[in-house]
Design an enzyme around this catalytic site. Sequence first.
Site, PDB file in Angstrom:
ATOM      1  N   TRP A 326       0.833  -1.211   0.000  1.00 33.67           N
ATOM      2  CA  TRP A 326       0.000   0.000   0.000  1.00 33.67           C
ATOM      3  C   TRP A 326       0.864   1.256   0.000  1.00 33.67           C
ATOM      4  CZ3 TRP A 326      -0.379   4.067   3.500  1.00 33.67           C
ATOM      5  CH2 TRP A 326      -1.457   4.933   3.303  1.00 33.67           C
ATOM      6  N   HIS A 327       1.992   1.219   0.721  1.00 30.90           N
ATOM      7  CA  HIS A 327       2.807   2.418   0.840  1.00 30.90           C
ATOM      8  C   HIS A 327       3.474   2.818  -0.461  1.00 30.90           C
ATOM      9  CE1 HIS A 327       2.365   2.231   5.227  1.00 30.90           C
ATOM     10  NE2 HIS A 327       2.793   3.478   5.219  1.00 30.90           N
ATOM     11  N   GLY A 328       3.747   1.885  -1.330  1.00 28.14           N
ATOM     12  CA  GLY A 328       4.389   2.299  -2.567  1.00 28.14           C
ATOM     13  C   GLY A 328       4.647   1.148  -3.518  1.00 28.14           C
TER      14      GLY A 328
END
Length: 473
Positions: A326-328
């Site tokens: 989700w973060h990247g």
Amino acid sequence: MLFYEPLFLFVFAPAVYLLYLFFGAHRRPRAIILLLASLVFYGWSEPVFIFVVFASVALDLLVARKVAAEREGGDGARRWLALGVGANLAILVYYKYTGFLAINLEALLKAATLPGIHIPEIALPIGVSFIVFEKITYLVDVWRGVTAPARGPLLYGLYVFFFPKLLAGPIIKYHDIAGQLETCPHADFSDFVQGFSRFMLGVVKKLLIADVMAGGADMIFARDAATLGFADAWAGVAFFTLQIYFDFSGYSDMAIGLARMFGFRLLENFNMPYIATSITDFWRRWHMSLTGWIREYLYFPLGGNRLGEARTYLNLWICFLASGVWHGAAWPYIFWGAYNGVFLVLDRLFLLDRLKRRPGWLANLVTMLVVMIGWTVFRAATLSQAGAFLSLMARPWVVGAAPVDIAPTQMMVALAAVSICLLQRVVVSQGIDWMALGRRHALLANSLLAALFLAALAKGLAEPFKPFIYFRF
């Protein structure tokens, strides 16, 4: 549009706030003003993507009503839910992961001596992950019967676009704020004072601490790791450790403060994470809205801890692997998520027990060591850079080939930031009620905060604006 740039501070925010107060006795005009202001706020930065969100909002409204109408029947509701969730995930995958998937597919094709593929250039819209997660939350909660469908486009549109939390959270569930959206609370003087004080605190964190720490971290991580030494690598990681906390918690303070000025109460997103005494404790304190989302909408549906120990460990690891994704869209984020998942499993197996038997300061020190190693991977541009930094951090005898020019200002701000984190630990361990202390010395506290806020604004006007870290996620 950034919260601390002149256009927002001196034109947009005052105009919207005065209009909101002007219609103090009328709920619907207040809601319309907030929605229109939120659309202008987001459209200023994302004039194209906003139309994609419009279309997905319309689909959400349709899907939610169909899900609610057919929930008792079972299969029909599930199909509509799958459509709504799938459409939202498609937006996220297209904008955030297409390039990453294409790059890795091309690498595989080249390894197999096959022709490469065209790698599309797709700009990542600001806040896309937060927007999509909240929209999915709404649809799932309607399907569960936790919340009723929004009573109209105005309410749901305001939920999606509400500008204080739009770009980087906190992630808000519809049923947690539906009552406030329906009433559009009338803001009083107390709301303004408390909200603006919180907003000022966020600006101070961002401009006077996070942005200064960013300069140090960027400088060191931009260097060739072969020219750095043990102390240099640790300095870069320490700068980033302070930067990401004060940057993201600063944004949360601004968002919560702005919402409070309009009479809204948003949930907290941080609770002094750097005083944590285990990784489990850290994730209860860091980005709490995301951690709560993962627990409720991924961990529990996977079975939580109801299917035996081995499955519990696997579920924990999967959830934090998903957090990394989700973060990247890059391998360092994925490895960072997997790394945190491993330590959460180790906490369950034995580490939490052992840390509880140690003095609080030692457990905190061990936890911060684990966190900082994780932040090294998170900050690195590539896995090879992460490996090079971690190798340096494990070899205290290595001296850099060329000195790293750390400015005295950066060292002073870093010491101040570390002192704040240590003070948080003292406040908690001694049971000091810092809120009561602040009220008792309100004049001094507010005067100091106002002076720091003015200093932060002066710095922000004199230097180029640096976006919030979590805008890229």
